[in-house]
Design an enzyme around this catalytic site. Structure first.
Site, PDB file in Angstrom:
ATOM      1  N   CYS A 115       4.042  -1.287  -1.234  1.00 24.21           N
ATOM      2  CA  CYS A 115       2.794  -0.833  -1.383  1.00 24.21           C
ATOM      3  C   CYS A 115       2.895   0.404  -0.434  1.00 24.21           C
ATOM      4  O   CYS A 115       1.649   1.019  -0.531  1.00 24.21           O
ATOM      5  CB  CYS A 115       1.787  -2.109  -0.600  1.00 24.21           C
ATOM      6  SG  CYS A 115       1.674  -3.508  -1.505  1.00 24.21           S
ATOM      7  N   HIS A 255      -4.075   1.762   2.158  1.00 24.60           N
ATOM      8  CA  HIS A 255      -3.873   0.610   1.043  1.00 24.60           C
ATOM      9  C   HIS A 255      -4.702  -0.446   0.999  1.00 24.60           C
ATOM     10  O   HIS A 255      -5.194  -0.969   1.884  1.00 24.60           O
ATOM     11  CB  HIS A 255      -2.450   0.310   1.395  1.00 24.60           C
ATOM     12  CG  HIS A 255      -1.799  -0.811   0.454  1.00 24.60           C
ATOM     13  ND1 HIS A 255      -2.188  -0.589  -0.841  1.00 24.60           N
ATOM     14  CD2 HIS A 255      -1.567  -2.171   0.788  1.00 24.60           C
ATOM     15  CE1 HIS A 255      -1.732  -1.884  -1.233  1.00 24.60           C
ATOM     16  NE2 HIS A 255      -1.536  -2.627  -0.342  1.00 24.60           N
ATOM     17  N   ASN A 285      -5.491  -5.121  -5.296  1.00 27.15           N
ATOM     18  CA  ASN A 285      -4.207  -4.473  -4.665  1.00 27.15           C
ATOM     19  C   ASN A 285      -3.451  -3.865  -5.977  1.00 27.15           C
ATOM     20  O   ASN A 285      -2.877  -4.642  -6.584  1.00 27.15           O
ATOM     21  CB  ASN A 285      -3.704  -5.790  -3.666  1.00 27.15           C
ATOM     22  CG  ASN A 285      -2.502  -4.965  -3.193  1.00 27.15           C
ATOM     23  OD1 ASN A 285      -1.864  -3.972  -3.449  1.00 27.15           O
ATOM     24  ND2 ASN A 285      -1.776  -5.711  -2.240  1.00 27.15           N
TER      25      ASN A 285
END
Ligand code: COA
Length: 328
Positions: A115, A255, A285
């Protein structure tokens, strides 16, 4: 002092048409819209259809970033792609993206930082640009996480979606703009918090598949604590190193991990919520794609103008964590 600065001159993104809502998930596992919304802020995520892949979405995002910058694929000197769901184990996804852009000799490679991938790629690209080595570099984050998500595990399947985002970084002599500061970090001792097993340690075989170990495994609670702590430290570090007050920052683009994680960090830092760009409700996500998708949305909505300061923060598998401060 670097010879040049590396300026973002165009952004692009691509998300699949297909939506997977919380109600859809409640038909697959024991969950419901209320739980998912309260615990994560996610309402739906996009899922790649047949023929949609990490490279195909990445290439579309790149084309849009090039169009926005008024450039052609032939102008690109280097492509760097952040992904943990590559087109194949090899060759790199960046090579496939270069191929889809019709390029034959342009260097292209992947960076694996989960990520945090987009910021790792951005920092790497900026180093190439600032040194004068390359003029135009495409930085892409692209993921098809749905293909490594276990849709029988309610603790993880609610979280992830697919998509891609890209920026074109360009060499400039304007030293006031570009990447003002960044820091990258990794600690492999925390690998067991989130991982996807197939590889040299665990080659794919029937046993692995029987255990459903071809899919991502996450220790959600542990990642949650890690993310809240890092988020807070990374923002504080960025503000201190660049001598920024809240009013100097146009947007913080984190993020997109979990609305509660973002809210907790922002509350601790006493930052105004309107400074933080969050689109997790619509996409979930998307790992390395989450920051460039959010940046592209904010950019196209006119929320960032030349001279604005943006702060990016990310954390993920590795463990990895990173921040970047950019003046548009
Ligand atoms: N629907 C309903 N209940 C669920 C559920 C779901 N989808 N998933 C878990 N639960 C249950 C658990 O079984 C647990 O029940 P119990 O108390 O009876 O044991 C309860 O809800 C609380 O679970 P917990 O894991 O403590 O919830 P949480 O508040 O930590 O939220 C996450 C779980 C996964 C949403 C949250 O921890 C998170 O976002 N973590 C980070 C995610 C991550 O790793 N992202 C990738 C890296 S960037």
């Amino acid at each position: 002092m670097a010879d040049y600065s590396a300026i973002i001159v165009g952004t692009g993104s691509c998300v699949p048409e297909r939506r997977l809502t919380n109600d859809d998930l409640s038909k697959l596992v024991d969950t419901n819209d209320e739980w998912i919304t309260q615990r994560t802020g996610i309402k739906e995520r996009r899922i790649a259809g047949d023929g949609e892949t990490t490279a195909s979405m990445g290439a579309i995002a790149c084309r849009k970033a090039l169009e926005a910058a008024g450039m052609q694929p032939a102008d690109v000197d280097l492509i760097i792609c952040g992904t943990i769901t590559p087109e194949m184990q090899f060759p790199s996804t960046a090579c496939f993206i270069a191929r889809e852009l019709g390029l034959h000799t342009t260097p292209a490679f992947d960076v694996t930082a989960a990520c945090s991938g987009f910021i790792f790629c951005l920092d790497t690209a900026a180093a190439f640009v600032e040194s004068g080595r390359y003029r135009n570099v495409l930085v892409v984050g692209s993921e098809t996480l749905s293909r490594v998500t276990d849709y029988t595990d309610r603790g993880s399947c609610i979280l992830f979606g697919d998509g891609a985002g890209a920026v074109l970084l360009q060499r400039s002599t304007d030293k006031k703009r570009g990447l003002l500061y960044s820091s990258l970090h990794a600690d492999g001792h925390g690998w067991e918090m989130l991982y996807c097993r197939p590889g040299s340690r665990h080659p794919i075989n029937q046993d692995l598949v029987t255990q459903r170990a071809q899919f991502m495994q996450i220790k959600g609670r542990e990642v949650y604590k890690f993310a809240v702590q890092r988020f807070h430290e990374l923002i504080e570090d960025a503000m201190q190193k660049c001598n920024l007050k809240a009013e100097d920052i146009k947007l913080i683009i984190p993020h997109q991990v979990n609305q509660r994680i973002i809210d907790a960090a922002i509350e601790r830092l006493k930052l105004p919520t309107e400074k933080v760009y969050v689109n997790i409700a619509r996409y979930g996500n998307t790992s390395s794609a989450s920051i460039p998708i959010a940046l592209d949305e904010a950019w196209r909505a006119g929320m960032t103008k030349p001279g604005d300061v943006l702060v990016f923060v990310a954390f993920g598998a590795g463990l990895t964590w990173a921040n970047a401060v950019v003046r548009v």
